[in-house]
Each structure stands twice: as structure tokens, then as C-alpha cells.
Design an enzyme around this catalytic site. Structure first.
Site, PDB file in Angstrom:
ATOM      1  N   THR A  93      -2.926  -8.183  -2.674  1.00 29.84           N
ATOM      2  CA  THR A  93      -2.864  -6.756  -2.343  1.00 29.84           C
ATOM      3  C   THR A  93      -1.548  -6.170  -2.848  1.00 29.84           C
ATOM      4  O   THR A  93      -1.510  -5.075  -3.406  1.00 29.84           O
ATOM      5  CB  THR A  93      -2.965  -6.543  -0.820  1.00 29.84           C
ATOM      6  OG1 THR A  93      -4.176  -7.140  -0.362  1.00 29.84           O
ATOM      7  CG2 THR A  93      -2.962  -5.067  -0.469  1.00 29.84           C
ATOM      8  N   TRP A 139      -1.606  -5.897  -6.637  1.00 27.83           N
ATOM      9  CA  TRP A 139      -2.581  -4.910  -7.113  1.00 27.83           C
ATOM     10  C   TRP A 139      -1.861  -3.577  -7.354  1.00 27.83           C
ATOM     11  O   TRP A 139      -2.202  -2.815  -8.255  1.00 27.83           O
ATOM     12  CB  TRP A 139      -3.696  -4.720  -6.082  1.00 27.83           C
ATOM     13  CG  TRP A 139      -4.697  -3.669  -6.514  1.00 27.83           C
ATOM     14  CD1 TRP A 139      -5.796  -3.880  -7.298  1.00 27.83           C
ATOM     15  CD2 TRP A 139      -4.673  -2.271  -6.224  1.00 27.83           C
ATOM     16  NE1 TRP A 139      -6.456  -2.692  -7.513  1.00 27.83           N
ATOM     17  CE2 TRP A 139      -5.798  -1.693  -6.869  1.00 27.83           C
ATOM     18  CE3 TRP A 139      -3.829  -1.457  -5.488  1.00 27.83           C
ATOM     19  CZ2 TRP A 139      -6.084  -0.332  -6.789  1.00 27.83           C
ATOM     20  CZ3 TRP A 139      -4.109  -0.099  -5.408  1.00 27.83           C
ATOM     21  CH2 TRP A 139      -5.219   0.456  -6.055  1.00 27.83           C
ATOM     22  N   HIS A 140      -0.836  -3.302  -6.529  1.00 32.24           N
ATOM     23  CA  HIS A 140      -0.147  -2.014  -6.616  1.00 32.24           C
ATOM     24  C   HIS A 140       0.787  -1.928  -7.809  1.00 32.24           C
ATOM     25  O   HIS A 140       1.248  -0.836  -8.139  1.00 32.24           O
ATOM     26  CB  HIS A 140       0.627  -1.739  -5.323  1.00 32.24           C
ATOM     27  CG  HIS A 140      -0.278  -1.388  -4.184  1.00 32.24           C
ATOM     28  ND1 HIS A 140      -0.890  -2.338  -3.412  1.00 32.24           N
ATOM     29  CD2 HIS A 140      -0.684  -0.192  -3.708  1.00 32.24           C
ATOM     30  CE1 HIS A 140      -1.642  -1.735  -2.501  1.00 32.24           C
ATOM     31  NE2 HIS A 140      -1.537  -0.439  -2.659  1.00 32.24           N
ATOM     32  N   GLY A 141       1.069  -3.046  -8.427  1.00 27.64           N
ATOM     33  CA  GLY A 141       1.936  -2.953  -9.597  1.00 27.64           C
ATOM     34  C   GLY A 141       2.490  -4.314  -9.934  1.00 27.64           C
ATOM     35  O   GLY A 141       2.561  -5.207  -9.090  1.00 27.64           O
ATOM     36  N   PHE A 184      -1.083   2.611 -10.046  1.00 27.04           N
ATOM     37  CA  PHE A 184      -1.207   1.254  -9.498  1.00 27.04           C
ATOM     38  C   PHE A 184      -2.379   0.498 -10.101  1.00 27.04           C
ATOM     39  O   PHE A 184      -3.188   1.066 -10.792  1.00 27.04           O
ATOM     40  CB  PHE A 184      -1.339   1.317  -7.986  1.00 27.04           C
ATOM     41  CG  PHE A 184      -0.147   1.944  -7.336  1.00 27.04           C
ATOM     42  CD1 PHE A 184       1.123   1.802  -7.894  1.00 27.04           C
ATOM     43  CD2 PHE A 184      -0.281   2.716  -6.215  1.00 27.04           C
ATOM     44  CE1 PHE A 184       2.217   2.394  -7.320  1.00 27.04           C
ATOM     45  CE2 PHE A 184       0.817   3.314  -5.629  1.00 27.04           C
ATOM     46  CZ  PHE A 184       2.060   3.159  -6.175  1.00 27.04           C
TER      47      PHE A 184
END
Lengths: 470, 402
Positions: free
Chosen positions: A327, A330-332, A470
Site C-alpha cells: 500500500t 503503491w503511492h509512489g 501516485f
């Protein structure tokens, strides 16, 4: 500079949207999916054709894989191979385009050798984080029998490229849209479209009035030409990170509501992506209310397949660690996002092990506790942005010190932040629903809000969604 | 596989409520399609007077521009700039921010009391600190090497003179301390310094700065000129006895940046003087050819939005003015000097004006070649600390020494 077609731009609101709705509503039912595909392709190619081949190839692969999985004579081993191949290809594309700098750095750190950075460019293919997850959910659902394979290439492409969800999600699984996709004649209703119009304008208001308003405070601190984080006092540092927390929530939930509003205008009812996360009384609850489509995806396609909570506590905690590390990144593709994910893993594990029962008994302190850790988490989240290094931010927050006072910022942004606080609760929406029976004030308020939002759109240099990166 | 029924919560979703739909959807469509239609027929403009800038035109279409995204991006700017009722919508946005949200600043400009606007300056960045060090060193070096007298005039920002008009609590930098420091350095290098803070504060009722622009008014410049005359032992031009021309309706740069909804336009004025300025085309160090000759105030600019640009016709690299006094002076300056210089015509025979934005050479060779008797350095604080042209003071000459 080429620019994406964002919902909060004049060219979308006065150009693309009216033309799209007019065309889509006027064509006969059998042409609706084709029109929707055309519109989505135009929307996707708006900033250039560069990334179109990639998504088209992935669509073709998953479409073909779905058909193979659906063939009755495909053996068990072959099915598994097809499913894995589709997944590996998608994950490889995601890794290559999104994470190669990060992975190269990681390999370099681990192996210590010279590893030539295989950079594909600094620009992320538009929407890849969202459509890759849609594709994985589709092929896995077909593989596990939760969904039927899609036989129409047009419908499948419409699902993946559906323009309201293309840039910032939400990540709606195929099985949730299948019925509407296959029934263009009975898709939608005036009631649904009206709810969509309302939702779109509310989402737009969240983005252009609240998110951009609160964001101006934080940018005034860390942005170029701002006062600089190094110069602020401790109260201002807290005010700044609070404003950033509001910006992130209203930006992302605003875009999600615009997306769901557009989907309803087109006849699709998609589940809400946010459910007032800042009123949560535990971190566990927060993650049930924040970016629901992403947490749902991780639960359905990572956590549960890994065994979820059915293989003992140790295995469950390991599964959680995997989910939260993923998780995070996933954002960067940078360390701070990984740390941010693991930060939530620690908090959630602590809650699961012993804290939850106490949180359930409390009335006020669980909210304060949750907000404290969530806001602090956003500090970790944003510390790869220029001007906000983590060490400096933590020092400012926790070692009381003087500097630029918060007074002016309270005076200038106080109303915006107060509105953000109120709109983080269900209260305004409840009040709005009370107007349902009072037609004239309701319509006047709606018209006024629409015009006001449009004025803010015209006045602003339209900024893309934070979550598009993202 | 574990079955979970409540995968997606449906809470905030308003759909499916038992209610007759219609009116709101009709309203939404009327606004959406009505405005889109209006947009097609709305007259397009080339410039926005209100914002003092050119508006985007229709993008040129080509296959290449379409495939690389330039055409769509151009279409985006075009529609944003040419939107129907743009001026009214900007007014509404500004009013909503100021009245509804009580925001005290916009676009780097602080919205002060009583219609005042100020440049927001809450911190001095490292870049600016470094630039100020270089600028100050250049001025010190120039001053120390000059054979002719040098006067250094640094106009304080409006916020220093009218702090009570700032939004409450605005954490402005300590400009006073920085001015003290700059003046001390330049004085030590041998220049006479003109610190206007005392005189300006004593006469603050006199409308010394524009409310809507970042410049001082003609009155502010005149007060500075009187201080200059006192320092140099000159008899000042008598403004009270002179006829002055007032130009109302001045909406300056602060206004263009904020489009403040409750703006109080300024009035600009000037004294018609019979002298002419010659603007030169600068071709090299101390090399120039006459380009144009005209009055000290370019009256055609007074009709437009950028009224302050009428003084000396704007910023030019090298300009000379023939006055009715004695001796000569070279003014090295930013735009603050443009409404100050005309007063000097009463006291000097020849006035040279250098602006480093159009003359990027050291001024020494010019002073020697033209035989200037003295030098006036005139800047406002904000330009002086950040402008990258100021270092030209110390730029070594490339000409062979005479």
C-alpha cells in the site's frame, strides 16, 4: 506543456463534458458503449498519444487471457499459467514504469554493484496505478470464478478506460460494473443522473474551494517563495501539516466524488471511495473509511489470497506487513511511502493485538489519538516533497520553538480550515438532505454553488489531482 | 476463499433515495449546456485590461501538435482565458475569498485595510540573501573606487511606512534592520546615504505610495527629491507653485495580481515640464546611438492600464535629459526613479539615466567618457535585495583604460 484533461478545468467543463453527455445521451442504446469508448480514448490521449499503446496492449492481453480462462477445455495448469502470465506482465509494466528508479536504487544498495539505471523517463504513464489494479482484479476474478470473462472487446476496453475513473480512480472491480456495462438500454435513470450532477458539483467544490484553499497555506510554507519550513514556529508547523491533511482529503475525495458523479450521469452507480475518514475513532476504522476502493483491492487480491487471518496470528501479521508495504509503495516509488505504509502496519498491529477494546470504550480520546497519528502520517507521506524533509518537520512539530507566528495564517485561513473541519463530518450533507423537500432554496443553493465553483475554476490555474501522481 | 459480503460500504451515496428527480437535473443541464453554448458565441479578446496581460488565442492546429498534446494544451489555455464573463467571474472569486473565506492574501500580495495592498514578504530566501550580499558588495566596491560623489537612496517598502494597514499579524520580515545594515555598509564605503524612513513616516498622511501598485507616488518621489536637495545643497523645484496633471483610475500591478473585488483605484499625477529625454540604443559598453526623443512623460501610456510606465517612457538602458540647472549627474536606478528624475531637471544641465535591465556593463567607463560630476544610486528595497542586475556596478570594464 501538454496537460491532462482534469475535471476542474474550463476545457473539461465547457468543452468535453457537455459534448460527451450530449453525444452519449442522444445515441441509441446499442451505440452507447462504443461512444463511451471513443470518449475515453479522447480523454486518455488528451495530453498526447505517448502512453496509449501501453494500455491498449495490456487491455488486449487481459481480454485474450479472460477468454482463454473461460474456455471449458483449458486445463487447470494452463489456466494457472495464463492467469500468472497476465498478472506478471501487468506487474512488470507497473514496476518498469513506476518503480524502476526505486528498484535500481534498492538493488544497488543490496548488491553494492554498479547497476545502470534503466530509466524509462520521469513521467508516469497516465493512470497506470489505477488501470493496472483494475486489470489484475478482473483477471483474478475470472480465474477464481467470481466474474465471467468479458466477451466483447469494446465493453472490456470501456471498463478499463472508463474516463471518469482513468486518472484518479476509484478502482472499481469489473464485477461491480458488469451488469450496467451489458445493459445500456436500462442503464441509468433521471434520478441517478440527478444524484450524479449533485455529486459532481459537490466534489468540484471540495476540490477547488476547500482543497486548494487549505493547500495554499501549506504551499505558503514549503513552496518556492514561501516562508520555508525552517523559519516557522511550532504552532505554525502544526497548522501547516493540518492544512495539508485537509488538502489531501478534500483533493482526493473531491476527485472521487466528481468521478462517481460523472459515472452516475453516464448511468453507472459506483461505490463511494471515502466515508468521512477523519471522524474515525481508530486507525482500523480510518482505513475502512479512507480510499475504500484501494483498501478493498488489497484485501481481496493480496491479504485474503495470502491467507488473511485464517492461518494463525503470526501469519496474519506477516500478511498485514506485506499488504501495508505494498500500500505504501503503491503511492509512489520512494522510501517515505514505504515507511508510511509500514507506519500503518505498526499502528494497525498494535490496535489488533490489544488497543482496539480500549478504543471502543473511549469517547473523545480515540478520535484525538486517531487524528494525531493520521496527521503525523501525512507528515511522513509528504516528506519526499521539496521543502519538507522529515527530520526538520519532526523537529518543528515536537521541539517547541519560535519562528514565524501562526497568527496571520489563522486569520487568513481560519475560515477555510473551519469549513474543512465541518465538511469532514456528515453534518453538511445531512443538512443538505433536509432541503430535499424545499425545492426553491435547494435549487438556489445548488445554482449558487455551481457558479461559485466555476468562478474558482476560472480564477485558479487548474491543478491536477494530488493522487494522479501516485 | 473467504467470503465477505460487505465489500463496499454504501453510506455517502445519495442515489436511490425516494424522491422525484427533475428540477435539479434540469438546472444542472441548463447551466452546463447553456454556458457551453454561450462560450461558442462569446466575443474573444486579445488582452485583459483588468489583469494587464495578453490572453491566449486559439491554438494552431497541426497533426504534430495534436499528437504531442500541444494543441489540446493550447485549447485548455484558450478556453480558460476566453471564458464568457471572465472579468465578472474573477471578481466573484476575489469577493468570495476575501469576504466569505476571509483570506488576507492572494498571489503573493497582501490585501490590507482601506484598499491598501502590499507585496508579501514573510521570509528572505537563501537565494535572496546571497543576491543581497553580492549586490551590496558590488555597490560598496563601486562607491569606494569612485572619484565623484555618490549618493545612495534606497526607498523603503510601503509596508514599512504604513504597517498599520497590513493584515493583522502579517509576519513581515524585519526590513528596518536590513535597511540599517545596508545603509551602514554603503556609508562606510564612502557614499552619502538617504534614509527616508523618518521623513516618510512624519508625512505619511500625504499619500506616498500607491494602494494598487508597488511604486511610490509622485508625492513620495517628490519628498525623496527634497531630501536629496537638502543633502546636496540644492534649491528644490517648487511643486506647490507648479501646475500638475492628475490621471485618475490607475489600477496598478498589485491589482492585476489580485483582481481585488473592492479595489480603490489610485490617482497618478505629474508636472508637465518643458524638457525632453533622449533614449539610446545601447550597442556595447559606453556605446549608444540616439533612438528617440520625447517628453519626460509619455502621455499615450496614461490612457492604458500601465500608467506608471508613462514616466520616462518606461525602463530604458540609457537615457539623457537636458535640464536647466548646472553640472551633470548619472542616475543608476530601478523604476522608482522614473517619477523622481524629472524633478532633477531644475538642478542639473545634464542628467544621465542607466537601468541595468537594458545596460549590462559597469558604469565606470560611461561616467568617465561622459564626464558626469556625480552619481545617484536609486532603488527600492525589494528590487535592490533581489535584482540580479545590481552586480553590474562592479563589472570590470572591457574597454582599454583611457
Amino acid at each position: 506543456m501538454p496537460a491532462d484533461l482534469t475535471f476542474n478545468s474550463v476545457v473539461f467543463l465547457l468543452g468535453f463534458l457537455p459534448l460527451a453527455l450530449l453525444l452519449y445521451w442522444l445515441v441509441p442504446a446499442r451505440a452507447k458503449n462504443a461512444v463511451l469508448l471513443l470518449l475515453s480514448l479522447v480523454f486518455y490521449a488528451w495530453a498526447g498519444l505517448r502512453w496509449l499503446p501501453l494500455v491498449l496492449v495490456l487491455i488486449a492481453v487481459h481480454y485474450a487471457a479472460g477468454l482463454l480462462l473461460a474456455k471449458p477445455d483449458t486445463g487447470k495448469a494452463a489456466r494457472r499459467a495464463v492467469w500468472l502470465a497476465a498478472i506478471v506482465l501487468t506487474v512488470a509494466a507497473l514496476a518498469y514504469f513506476k518503480y524502476n528508479a526505486f528498484l535500481a536504487g534498492l538493488i544497488k544498495a543490496v548488491a553494492g554493484g554498479a547497476w545502470g539505471a534503466l530509466r524509462a523517463g520521469d513521467v508516469l504513464p497516465l493512470g497506470i496505478s489505477y488501470y493496472a489494479f483494475k486489470l489484475i482484479s478482473y483477471i483474478t476474478d475470472v480465474y477464481t470464478g467470481k466474474a465471467e470473462a468479458e466477451r466483447s472487446p469494446v465493453i472490456f476496453a470501456v471498463y478499463v478506460l472508463f474516463f471518469p475513473q482513468l486518472i484518479v480512480g476509484p478502482i472499481i472491480p469489473y464485477r461491480a460494473m458488469r451488469a450496467a456495462l451489458h445493459d445500456p438500454a436500462r442503464r441509468g435513470s433521471p434520478a441517478l443522473a440527478e444524484a450524479g450532477a449533485e455529486m459532481f458539483v459537490f466534489g468540484l467544490a471540495k476540490k477547488v474551494i476547500l482543497a486548494d484553499g487549505a493547500g495554499a497555506l501549506w504551499q505558503g510554507i514549503i513552496g518556492s517563495g514561501g516562508v520555508g519550513l525552517a523559519n516557522v514556529s511550532t504552532p505554525l508547523a502544526w497548522l501547516g501539516i493540518l492544512a495539508y491533511s485537509f488538502q489531501l482529503y478534500f483533493d482526493f475525495s473531491g476527485f472521487s466524488e466528481m468521478s462517481n458523479g460523472l459515472a452516475r450521469l453516464l448511468g453507472f452507480e459506483c461505490a463511494a471511495n471515502f466515508n468521512y475518514p477523519y471522524i474515525s475513532a481508530s486507525i482500523t476504522e480510518f482505513w475502512r473509511r479512507w480510499h475504500i476502493s484501494l483498501s478493498g483491492w488489497f484485501r481481496d487480491y493480496i491479504y485474503i489470497p495470502l491467507g488473511g487471518n485464517r492461518r494463525g496470528l503470526a501469519r496474519q501479521i506477516l500478511n498485514m506487513a506485506v499488504v501495508w508495504a505494498l500500500t505504501g509503495i503503491w503511492h509512489g516509488s520512494s522510501w517515505n511511502f514505504l515507511c508510511w505504509g509500514l507506519y500503518y502496519f505498526v499502528l494497525l498491529t498494535v490496535e489488533k493485538m490489544f488497543l482496539l477494546p480500549y478504543l471502543k470504550k473511549g469517547r473523545v480520546w480515540p478520535h484525538i489519538y486517531t487524528l494525531f497519528f493520521v496527521v503525523l502520517g501525512w507528515g511522513l507521506f509528504t516528506c519526499n516533497a521539496p521543502g519538507a524533509p522529515l527530520g526538520l518537520l519532526l523537529g518543528k512539530l515536537f521541539l517547541p520553538q519560535g519562528g514565524v507566528s501562526a497568527l496571520y495564517y489563522l486569520r487568513s485561513f481560519g475560515v477555510t480550515l473551519a469549513l474543512c473541519a465541518v465538511f469532514s463530518t456528515p453534518l453538511p450533507y445531512t443538512l443538505w438532505r433536509r432541503l430535499d423537500t424545499r425545492k426553491v432554496p435547494r435549487l438556489c443553493l445548488f445554482a449558487a454553488l455551481t457558479v461559485l465553483c466555476f468562478a474558482f475554476v476560472v480564477g485558479a490555474t487548474s491543478s491536477t489531482a494530488l493522487y494522479a501522481a501516485f | 476463499m473467504e467470503e465477505k459480503k460487505t465489500v463496499y460500504r454504501r453510506t455517502a451515496s445519495p442515489a436511490g433515495r425516494p424522491e422525484r428527480p427533475g428540477a435539479l437535473l434540469v438546472l444542472f443541464c441548463a447551466m452546463l449546456f447553456g454556458f457551453a453554448l454561450l462560450n461558442l458565441f462569446w466575443p474573444k479578446r486579445q488582452v485583459s485590461e483588468l489583469e494587464n496581460r495578453r490572453l491566449a488565442g486559439a491554438p494552431a492546429f497541426s497533426a504534430a501538435n495534436l499528437s504531442n498534446g500541444r494543441w489540446t494544451a493550447g485549447l485548455g489555455s484558450y478556453m480558460q482565458d476566453q471564458v464568457p464573463g471572465r472579468d465578472a467571474l474573477l471578481w466573484l472569486e476575489s469577493a468570495a475569498r476575501a469576504v466569505g473565506l476571509q483570506q488576507a492574501g492572494e498571489g503573493g500580495i497582501l490585501l490590507g485595510r482601506d484598499g491598501w495592498m502590499f507585496t508579501e514578504q514573510f521570509a528572505v530566501s537563501d537565494t535572496v540573501t546571497g543576491q543581497l550580499e553580492r549586490n551590496l558588495a558590488a555597490v560598496e566596491q563601486f562607491t569606494a573606487q569612485q572619484a565623484v560623489p555618490v549618493t545612495f537612496l534606497l526607498a523603503p517598502s510601503a509596508a514599512v511606512i504604513y504597517p498599520e494597514m497590513l493584515p493583522a499579524g502579517a509576519p513581515m520580515i524585519d526590513e528596518g534592520a536590513m535597511l540599517d545594515d545596508i545603509f551602514a555598509h554603503v556609508q562606510a564605503a564612502g557614499a552619502s546615504v538617504l534614509d527616508l524612513r523618518g521623513e516618510f513616516t512624519a508625512n505619511k498622511a500625504d499619500y506616498l505610495y500607491y494602494k494598487t501598485d508597488h511604486h511610490w507616488t509622485t508625492q513620495g518621489a517628490y519628498l525623496a527629491y527634497r531630501q536629496f536637495c537638502a543633502l546636496r545643497g540644492l534649491a528644490p523645484f517648487d511643486a506647490d507653485a507648479a501646475q500638475r496633471v492628475e490621471v485618475p483610475g490607475f489600477y496598478g500591478t498589485h491589482y492585476s495580481a489580485t483582481r481585488r473585488w473592492n479595489v480603490q483605484p489610485d490617482t497618478l499625477w505629474y508636472y508637465p515640464l518643458p524638457y525632453q529625454e533622449t533614449v539610446y540604443e545601447v550597442t556595447g559598453e559606453a556605446q549608444f546611438t540616439p533612438k528617440s526623443t520625447g517628453p519626460l512623460v509619455a502621455e499615450e501610456k496614461l490612457a492604458g492600464r500601465d500608467k506608471y510606465g508613462a514616466f520616462l517612457g518606461g525602463n530604458n538602458g540609457y537615457t539623457t535629459i537636458e535640464g536647466s540647472g548646472e553640472g551633470s549627474i548619472l542616475v543608476v536606478k530601478d523604476s522608482y526613479a522614473n517619477c523622481f528624475v524629472p524633478f532633477l531637471t531644475e538642478n542639473y544641465k545634464k542628467i544621465g539615466v542607466v537601468d541595468f535591465r537594458g545596460y549590462s556593463y559597469g558604469p565606470d567607463s560611461l561616467i568617465r567618457q561622459e564626464g558626469y560630476d556625480e552619481v545617484l544610486i536609486l532603488y527600492n528595497f525589494q528590487t535592490f535585495i533581489a535584482d540580479t542586475g545590481v552586480v553590474n556596478f562592479a563589472r570590470p570594464s572591457t574597454l582599454p583604460a583611457a
